[in-house]
Design a protein around this motif. Sequence first.
Motif, PDB file in Angstrom:
ATOM      1  N   CYS A  55       1.305  -1.175  -0.333  1.00 34.20           N
ATOM      2  CA  CYS A  55      -0.315   0.162   0.422  1.00 34.20           C
ATOM      3  C   CYS A  55       0.724   1.110  -0.442  1.00 34.20           C
ATOM      4  O   CYS A  55       2.029   1.525   0.001  1.00 34.20           O
TER       5      CYS A  55
ATOM      6  N   GLY B 176      -2.468   3.810   3.292  1.00 32.31           N
ATOM      7  CA  GLY B 176      -2.447   2.860   2.477  1.00 32.31           C
ATOM      8  C   GLY B 176      -3.269   2.620   1.486  1.00 32.31           C
ATOM      9  O   GLY B 176      -3.483   2.313   0.341  1.00 32.31           O
TER      10      GLY B 176
ATOM     11  N   PHE C 147       1.485   3.631   1.989  1.00 33.10           N
ATOM     12  CA  PHE C 147       2.077   3.546   3.381  1.00 33.10           C
ATOM     13  C   PHE C 147       3.947   2.054   3.500  1.00 33.10           C
ATOM     14  O   PHE C 147       4.349   3.455   4.293  1.00 33.10           O
TER      15      PHE C 147
ATOM     16  N   CYS D 139      -4.396   3.700   7.104  1.00 35.06           N
ATOM     17  CA  CYS D 139      -5.145   3.820   7.124  1.00 35.06           C
ATOM     18  C   CYS D 139      -6.275   4.472   8.079  1.00 35.06           C
ATOM     19  O   CYS D 139      -7.197   4.924   8.304  1.00 35.06           O
TER      20      CYS D 139
ATOM     21  N   ASN E 176       3.145  -5.685   9.405  1.00 39.47           N
ATOM     22  CA  ASN E 176       3.539  -6.153   7.685  1.00 39.47           C
ATOM     23  C   ASN E 176       4.769  -5.490   7.396  1.00 39.47           C
ATOM     24  O   ASN E 176       4.966  -5.636   6.162  1.00 39.47           O
TER      25      ASN E 176
ATOM     26  N   CYS F  89       0.049  -2.443  11.240  1.00 39.93           N
ATOM     27  CA  CYS F  89       0.769  -1.729   9.285  1.00 39.93           C
ATOM     28  C   CYS F  89       1.914  -2.194   9.954  1.00 39.93           C
ATOM     29  O   CYS F  89       3.202  -2.197   8.341  1.00 39.93           O
TER      30      CYS F  89
HETATM   31  S1  SF4 Z   1      -4.137  -0.773   7.320  1.00 43.77           S
HETATM   32 FE1  SF4 Z   1      -4.020   0.493   5.260  1.00 43.77          FE
HETATM   33  S2  SF4 Z   1      -1.749   1.699   5.837  1.00 43.77           S
HETATM   34 FE2  SF4 Z   1      -1.981  -0.210   6.989  1.00 43.77          FE
HETATM   35  S3  SF4 Z   1      -1.129  -1.829   5.891  1.00 43.77           S
HETATM   36 FE3  SF4 Z   1      -3.203  -1.698   5.321  1.00 43.77          FE
HETATM   37  S4  SF4 Z   1      -3.471  -0.651   3.511  1.00 43.77           S
HETATM   38 FE4  SF4 Z   1      -1.310   0.036   4.305  1.00 43.77          FE
END
Ligand code: SF4
Length: 559
Positions: free
Chosen positions: A45, A162, A47, A131, A73, A70
Amino acid sequence: MSSLANKVQDVFNEPGCAKNQGKSDKERKKGCTKQLQPGGAAGGCAFDGAKIALQPITDVAHLVHGPIACEGNSWDNRGAKSSGSRLYRTSFTTDINETDVVFGGEKHLFKSIKEILDKYDPPAVFVYQTCVPAMIGDDIGAVCKAATEKFGKPVVPVISPGFVGPKNLGNKLAGEALLDHVIGTGEPEYTTPYDINIIGEYNLAGELWQVKPLLDELGIRILSCISGDAKYHEVASSHRAKAAMMVCSKAMINIARKMEERYDIPFFEGSFYGIGDMSDSLREIARLLIEKGADPELMDRTEAVIEREEARAWERIAPYKERLTGKKVLLITGGVKSWSVVAALQEAGMELVGTSVKKSTKEDKDKIKELMGQDAHMIEDMTPREMFKMLSDAQADIMLSGGRSQFIALKAKMPWLDINQERHHAFAGYEGMVDLVREIDKALSNPIWDQVRKPAPWDDGQESWEARALAEAEAEAAAIAADPVLAEEMRRSTQICNCKTVDTGTIEDAIKADHLTTVKEVTAATNAGGGCTGCHERIAGILSALAATKAEAREADHG
Ligand code: SF4
């Protein structure tokens, strides 16, 4: 329009971006406000993209404001070597919870910044928006401003949640954060006419260190590498450089272009992959520096270094070249690597049987054609099954790709080498070219392949599972080929636009019914091509194929 929407619009309007140059004002606007389709950020994403771009700044605390997933990940999912601080590898997150969602997470964020500053005393804290806090309305810009004022240390908001788009957009939004809050805020201890910036090099496996010794020898100083092995102060004072090289065309074009505009730092796009490209890059750096006032004798010294290093590299490659000449390579990568690695492999005597161009720009594709000829086998989208078949039919001897496709090569019992972001070997410069050739040779001559290709003892005399799977796939293909109705159905159902899920049949029907002649018209009628625009060439192909069929039919009528 919110400031985030403005920023995204600004990034999409980037005049230095080749994709944008080809768009009309209306199209650009449409592209920027488009809704992301589910799965649109599957490759990472926005981010994630911002974090990838900035995390290599090693002495900064990178604080992710969001749920722990996040950061979990994105943390350390690619290497970025440091010659000093290790702080960048410490994972910081506010780990917001339900209470924050209800009452807002701004106080929580402020406390986290204070805690980091108290415990680690970094020169700066970068705060990444994700997000959830973006959706609940946390104003991280205001929190960072208040923290900067209160604690007297730069606290930089990286506003790239993201949901705004894919990884590549995040790279650019990270660049905007640097431009808005970091670049130009410091001063170097001293300057020289030989100061350069390298933009878009992340020093993933130590690539920068393969190039730096040569620049050091020439007296060229890397004032700042954005962002591989960078320190905060270097980036902050990078506006005093005399010239810049942009290593990866897509990722940080906005930084290079805006620094040229704001600080009169000319830049060029170059590559450190391959002997020829490395030499060209050194020449271009010297040329730009001379243009900006460095002593012209720099060019003579550069040519001398190039001559010596090229000769040395060829000498070291020679023993491998004998074994590698004629070996066929399938290259599944993207962007600038799709052509810069082609040149490198050809230099080692290998033959390219295909290179993926899914993430390549038009310029990247033109460069591939220049290197591999007009008939270059450019692969837009290859299914894992096609890759497996290509490898198991020995149409390629080795696959160079990212980690995600390694198992296809391993299932086909064929050598594979990681050249993408998770790689552990650096392949830049003359040194890297020798390493690349050595690693390919090691992969190809590994005795494991002879072992795994032998039938397992328990399979003795029986058909292996691979043979059965291949036979099934071939039977399926034969059945389709034998049934023209089914074959046509399959052909028409091939997806052309992945963003908007539009297939060949829908596009063909619209072209025929509405007499469409341009990609723009097809997009307006079917939505195909209204997303990332990566399928525009395929739509253009359908348009010209149908136009040719129509012309043939007309000719036949008249004849
Ligand atoms: S929640 Fe949003 S910022 Fe966090 S990993 Fe998922 S898409 Fe990316």
